[in-house]
Design an enzyme around this catalytic site. Structure first.
Site, PDB file in Angstrom:
ATOM      1  N   GLU A  79       8.835 -31.492 -28.565  1.00 50.11           N
ATOM      2  CA  GLU A  79       9.609 -32.725 -28.753  1.00 50.11           C
ATOM      3  C   GLU A  79       8.992 -33.757 -27.809  1.00 50.11           C
ATOM      4  O   GLU A  79       8.994 -33.560 -26.593  1.00 50.11           O
ATOM      5  CB  GLU A  79      11.084 -32.462 -28.401  1.00 50.11           C
ATOM      6  N   HIS A 107       8.425 -32.035 -24.267  1.00 45.78           N
ATOM      7  CA  HIS A 107       9.458 -31.002 -24.153  1.00 45.78           C
ATOM      8  C   HIS A 107       9.052 -29.787 -24.986  1.00 45.78           C
ATOM      9  O   HIS A 107       9.217 -29.774 -26.202  1.00 45.78           O
ATOM     10  CB  HIS A 107      10.785 -31.613 -24.645  1.00 45.78           C
ATOM     11  N   ASN A 147      18.621 -31.156 -27.777  1.00 44.73           N
ATOM     12  CA  ASN A 147      19.860 -30.785 -27.084  1.00 44.73           C
ATOM     13  C   ASN A 147      21.063 -31.616 -27.516  1.00 44.73           C
ATOM     14  O   ASN A 147      22.197 -31.162 -27.393  1.00 44.73           O
ATOM     15  CB  ASN A 147      19.653 -30.869 -25.574  1.00 44.73           C
TER      16      ASN A 147
HETATM   17  N1  LIG Z   1      13.920 -22.553 -19.355  1.00 50.73           N
HETATM   18  C1  LIG Z   1      13.994 -23.156 -20.547  1.00 50.73           C
HETATM   19  O1  LIG Z   1      14.388 -22.545 -21.551  1.00 50.73           O
HETATM   20  C2  LIG Z   1      13.565 -24.583 -20.695  1.00 50.73           C
HETATM   21  C3  LIG Z   1      13.267 -25.082 -21.980  1.00 50.73           C
HETATM   22  C4  LIG Z   1      12.805 -26.390 -22.112  1.00 50.73           C
HETATM   23  C5  LIG Z   1      12.659 -27.185 -20.985  1.00 50.73           C
HETATM   24  N2  LIG Z   1      12.977 -26.687 -19.740  1.00 50.73           N
HETATM   25  C6  LIG Z   1      12.772 -27.568 -18.591  1.00 50.73           C
HETATM   26  O2  LIG Z   1      11.593 -27.142 -17.922  1.00 50.73           O
HETATM   27  C7  LIG Z   1      11.690 -27.411 -16.521  1.00 50.73           C
HETATM   28  C8  LIG Z   1      11.450 -26.136 -15.741  1.00 50.73           C
HETATM   29  O3  LIG Z   1      12.411 -25.174 -16.121  1.00 50.73           O
HETATM   30  P1  LIG Z   1      12.170 -23.607 -15.837  1.00 50.73           P
HETATM   31  O4  LIG Z   1      13.200 -22.899 -16.650  1.00 50.73           O
HETATM   32  O5  LIG Z   1      10.740 -23.274 -16.005  1.00 50.73           O
HETATM   33  O6  LIG Z   1      12.582 -23.534 -14.296  1.00 50.73           O
HETATM   34  P2  LIG Z   1      12.212 -22.389 -13.234  1.00 50.73           P
HETATM   35  O7  LIG Z   1      13.325 -22.391 -12.244  1.00 50.73           O
HETATM   36  O8  LIG Z   1      11.854 -21.111 -13.926  1.00 50.73           O
HETATM   37  O9  LIG Z   1      10.880 -22.939 -12.527  1.00 50.73           O
HETATM   38  C9  LIG Z   1      10.843 -24.101 -11.755  1.00 50.73           C
HETATM   39  C10 LIG Z   1       9.663 -24.019 -10.817  1.00 50.73           C
HETATM   40  O10 LIG Z   1       9.530 -25.274 -10.152  1.00 50.73           O
HETATM   41  C11 LIG Z   1       9.042 -25.004  -8.853  1.00 50.73           C
HETATM   42  N3  LIG Z   1       9.232 -26.170  -7.999  1.00 50.73           N
HETATM   43  C12 LIG Z   1      10.373 -26.617  -7.420  1.00 50.73           C
HETATM   44  N4  LIG Z   1      10.104 -27.718  -6.689  1.00 50.73           N
HETATM   45  C13 LIG Z   1       8.787 -27.984  -6.814  1.00 50.73           C
HETATM   46  C14 LIG Z   1       7.918 -28.981  -6.289  1.00 50.73           C
HETATM   47  N5  LIG Z   1       8.362 -29.946  -5.484  1.00 50.73           N
HETATM   48  N6  LIG Z   1       6.607 -28.940  -6.615  1.00 50.73           N
HETATM   49  C15 LIG Z   1       6.143 -27.955  -7.423  1.00 50.73           C
HETATM   50  N7  LIG Z   1       6.917 -26.974  -7.946  1.00 50.73           N
HETATM   51  C16 LIG Z   1       8.223 -26.986  -7.646  1.00 50.73           C
HETATM   52  C17 LIG Z   1       9.841 -23.770  -8.432  1.00 50.73           C
HETATM   53  O11 LIG Z   1       9.214 -23.107  -7.330  1.00 50.73           O
HETATM   54  C18 LIG Z   1       9.818 -22.957  -9.720  1.00 50.73           C
HETATM   55  O12 LIG Z   1       8.691 -22.091  -9.750  1.00 50.73           O
HETATM   56  C19 LIG Z   1      13.075 -28.024 -16.315  1.00 50.73           C
HETATM   57  O13 LIG Z   1      12.964 -29.408 -16.315  1.00 50.73           O
HETATM   58  C20 LIG Z   1      13.856 -27.532 -17.531  1.00 50.73           C
HETATM   59  O14 LIG Z   1      14.912 -28.408 -17.888  1.00 50.73           O
HETATM   60  C21 LIG Z   1      13.409 -25.409 -19.574  1.00 50.73           C
END
Ligand SMILES: NC(=O)c1ccc[n+]([C@@H]2O[C@H](COP(=O)([O-])OP(=O)(O)OC[C@H]3O[C@@H](n4cnc5c(N)ncnc54)[C@H](O)[C@@H]3O)[C@@H](O)[C@H]2O)c1
Length: 296
Positions: free
Chosen positions: A152, A140, A190
């Protein structure tokens, strides 16, 4: 096992940051997304972030060029076949993640570690759809990934010590500080952060204080760089809502139930920075923090 090639699934906010950090540290990175425009955008963002590092002299032109050269964008999950590690950072949706892990389990070689960057989904649940639950782990990263030091690391129920130790050492190689935790709802980050944000929203809802006062108390009184309401806007109120629901469902304890004001704001589409309004209002190009008209 030597890790040299890493596949990152998802090229959104987190995926592009994770790819950037691995590539800058000499790893070959397959950056995989179903959306070609999203891959193009990710390379543009990574280039911009490398330019910023260059302007601060924290990297050289050679490192910038090598980093970009190390990243191979692709649209098929089959691209994971030559990797020793896969880090999944696709959209936070349980069904989607389970489907992705089934596919990468089929396509990745034996011995390849499968990690998820999920903020809240159970690593044990993800691991259970694969034939290698002992090699599935949470990695994480925090947003923005190139800046934030913490990783994490979440051991699922079946994760082996060897896999956990490998990810700890790898995180250190990336210049990060790893913290190992066990797989219970919200992990540590979280589980502690979201109740604080929820309590800040309750304080506003119950009119104990206004937006600015709540955030200023926590900034100046507790030395937090950002108040909890501003942080909630930054994370996304929909994301806060869904993580609180994971805590509420997972522990069955009413102390985690999302504040009715948060529920209303999410329902009304006031999601924070990404929608232009949350506890504050956001206008393109302005860095000034303006409390939303609703809370003035
Ligand atoms: N944004 C944050 O602050 C944050 C912090 C820590 C963890 N996370 C975690 O990170 C992960 C991604 O979050 P994010 O904010 O980058 O989301 P985001 O919406 O910016 O990006 C997600 C990406 O996944 C792609 N995607 C969807 N289905 C897919 C598939 N089948 N194969 C390949 N790619 C696919 C989408 O096209 C998109 O580009 C989540 O699990 C989220 O909980 C986010």
């Amino acid at each position: 096992m030597m890790i040299q090639t890493v596949s990152v699934i998802g090229a959104g906010t987190m995926g592009n940051g994770i790819a950037h950090v691995f590539a800058q540290n000499g790893f070959t990175v397959n950056l995989i997304d179903v959306s070609k425009p999203q891959l193009d955008k990710a390379i543009t963002v990574i280039t911009k972030n490398l330019d910023r590092q260059l302007s601060k002299a924290s990297i050289t032109e050679e490192i910038k060029a090598a980093t970009l050269k190390n990243i191979i964008p692709m649209t098929s999950i089959a691209g994971v076949h030559g990797s020793q590690l896969v880090v999944e950072a696709a959209t936070e949706n349980v069904d989607l993640k389970l489907s992705i892990f089934k596919q990468i389990d089929e396509a990745a070689p034996q011995g390849c570690i499968l990690a998820s960057n999920t903020s809240s989904i159970s690593i044990t649940k993800i691991a259970a759809v694969t034939k290698r639950p002992e090699s599935v782990i949470g990695m994480h990263f925090m947003n923005p990934v190139p800046v934030m030091k913490l990783v994490e690391i979440i051991n699922g129920y079946a994760t082996t010590k060897e896999v956990s130790d490998t990810i700890v050492e790898l995180s250190k190689k990336l210049g990060k500080v790893p913290c190992v935790v066990n797989d219970y709802p919200g992990f540590i980050a979280n589980r502690i952060l979201m109740p604080m944000i929820n309590e800040a929203i309750y304080s506003l809802y119950e009119n104990v204080a206004g937006v600015e006062a709540i955030d200023t108390v926590m900034k100046l009184g507790m030395a937090h760089p950002m108040g909890p309401l501003q942080l909630a806007d930054f994370i996304g109120l929909d994301v806060c809502y869904s993580i609180l629901n994971v805590l509420h469902d997972g522990f069955g304890n009413p102390k985690y139930s999302p504040c009715p004001l948060l529920v209303n704001m999410v329902t009304a589409g006031k999601l924070g920075c990404k929608s232009g309004e949350g506890f504050y209002s956001y206008s393109a190009g302005s860095k000034e923090l303006v409390v939303s008209g609703r809370f003035k």
